[in-house]
Scaffold this motif. Sequence first.
Motif, PDB file in Angstrom:
ATOM      1  N   VAL A   1      -7.066  -2.038   7.178  1.00 27.88           N
ATOM      2  CA  VAL A   1      -8.056  -1.564   6.201  1.00 27.88           C
ATOM      3  C   VAL A   1      -8.017  -2.461   4.959  1.00 27.88           C
ATOM      4  CG1 VAL A   1      -8.676   0.330   4.630  1.00 27.88           C
ATOM      5  CG2 VAL A   1      -8.094   0.841   6.999  1.00 27.88           C
ATOM      6  N   ASN A   2      -6.798  -2.677   4.407  1.00 23.69           N
ATOM      7  CA  ASN A   2      -6.671  -3.504   3.203  1.00 23.69           C
ATOM      8  C   ASN A   2      -5.826  -4.759   3.399  1.00 23.69           C
ATOM      9  OD1 ASN A   2      -8.234  -1.886   1.497  1.00 23.69           O
ATOM     10  ND2 ASN A   2      -6.517  -0.512   1.106  1.00 23.69           N
TER      11      ASN A   2
ATOM     12  N   CYS B   1       0.852  -1.195   0.000  1.00 22.42           N
ATOM     13  CA  CYS B   1       0.000   0.000   0.000  1.00 22.42           C
ATOM     14  C   CYS B   1       0.889   1.248   0.000  1.00 22.42           C
ATOM     15  CB  CYS B   1      -0.935  -0.018   1.204  1.00 22.42           C
ATOM     16  SG  CYS B   1      -0.148   0.397   2.756  1.00 22.42           S
ATOM     17  N   PRO B   2       0.352   2.389  -0.370  1.00 26.38           N
ATOM     18  CA  PRO B   2       1.185   3.598  -0.427  1.00 26.38           C
ATOM     19  C   PRO B   2       1.554   4.113   0.966  1.00 26.38           C
ATOM     20  CG  PRO B   2      -1.088   4.121  -0.992  1.00 26.38           C
ATOM     21  CD  PRO B   2      -1.014   2.643  -0.873  1.00 26.38           C
TER      22      PRO B   2
ATOM     23  N   GLY C   1       0.057  -1.676   5.278  1.00 27.59           N
ATOM     24  CA  GLY C   1       0.261  -0.920   6.514  1.00 27.59           C
ATOM     25  C   GLY C   1      -0.718  -1.192   7.639  1.00 27.59           C
ATOM     26  N   CYS C   2      -1.960  -1.533   7.319  1.00 26.39           N
ATOM     27  CA  CYS C   2      -2.939  -1.713   8.400  1.00 26.39           C
ATOM     28  C   CYS C   2      -4.081  -2.633   7.962  1.00 26.39           C
ATOM     29  CB  CYS C   2      -3.493  -0.357   8.836  1.00 26.39           C
ATOM     30  SG  CYS C   2      -4.761   0.272   7.736  1.00 26.39           S
TER      31      CYS C   2
ATOM     32  N   GLN D   1      -0.649   3.551   9.138  1.00 20.25           N
ATOM     33  CA  GLN D   1       0.298   2.438   9.029  1.00 20.25           C
ATOM     34  C   GLN D   1       0.861   2.016  10.390  1.00 20.25           C
ATOM     35  OE1 GLN D   1       3.594   3.477   6.487  1.00 20.25           O
ATOM     36  NE2 GLN D   1       4.278   5.160   7.756  1.00 20.25           N
TER      37      GLN D   1
END
Length: 373
Positions: free
Chosen positions: A312-313, A275-276, A309-310, A281
């Motif tokens: 969410v995804n 992820c970006p 990072g987390c 994160q």
Amino acid sequence: MSLNHVRPWRNIYRRKSRQIMVGNVPVGGDAPIAVQTMTNTLTTDPAATIAQVQAAAEAGADLVRVSVPDQASAKALKEIVRESPVPIVADIHFHYKRGIEAAEAGAACLRINPGNIGDEKRVAEVIKAARDHNCSIRIGVNAGSLEKHLLEKYGEPCPDAMVESGLDHIKILQDHDFHEFKISVKASDVFMSAAAYQALAEATDAPIHLGITEAGGLVSGTIKSAIGLGQLLWMGIGDTIRVSLSADPVEEVKVGFEILKSLGLRHRGVNIISCPSCARQGFDVIKTVETLEKRLEHIKTPMSLSIIGCVVNGPGEALMTDVGFTGGGAGSGMVYLAGKASHKMSNEQMVDHIVEEVEKKAAELDATKDAAE
Ligand code: SF4
């Protein structure tokens, strides 16, 4: 090409081309799309050139092109061919004699530019040398060096002029009963290249070498190539590719593979999905991905790794990857194996741990593949 019946929107129907051999590498037909690069050392310095060829081959290059501007280079080519782990393509401009010498030196393919190789008689001599030495030919049309009569006819370089130049030279080869050839119609302009390649794909069944010439530096050239080559490959056009960058040949190979990997046309090494990163994160995603890219360069087995990072995804991406890591709270995150949450790992130890997990998975995949063969 195997078609994906579950996800038909991923299917690419490759244009049916004739297959030729470039040394021991098949190009065209149902062969994997070959990745090429070109050395930028002095060919007269065989040690430096061989080192560059080896580095490119190690990065995955199937073929490497070497420039042969003079007789001394043609002489050095013999040693380069002998030491190279992959077939060598000799790049010939202006002097047809270099083409003959390169074929004698063991080149697997001669790249000749119709615009500057000379009259048909000279081309005939190059064809004879290629035939005598089991060497294929690439007709390398370039918008920047079209024949004078075509520039007069069309007024300026354009797709029609490029295709006409290519077809004229295909005819010369065919008239000499020579069929081990592939062809490219390169321009630095993405629109011109794309239009020329589409017309060429309709006009011949010869294998096509794709490239956007003089694409630029690492970032700009990568983007230009991804747009130009990407859309053609997506349409099913292209049997071998070269990404031209003002950068190390190894970078060209990496970018070439990334383009093919993005389209599911070839797989090599670890495909990292990351992820970006943002304020959510749980660890430093950017630094971690940078480190992992380097630490995992030695893995050649096609596999996937998600670094997210987390939550969410993270869990969603991990579902579809071989190994995954998703940031959590309190300085640790969750490791996923084959899509399932497996165990927690601290952020400090996570890079070493992920490298170990990826190596383990790669060995497992290799063993399964060997058992199946
Ligand atoms: S996955 Fe999490 S850390 Fe990564 S960009 Fe999305 S919200 Fe931010």
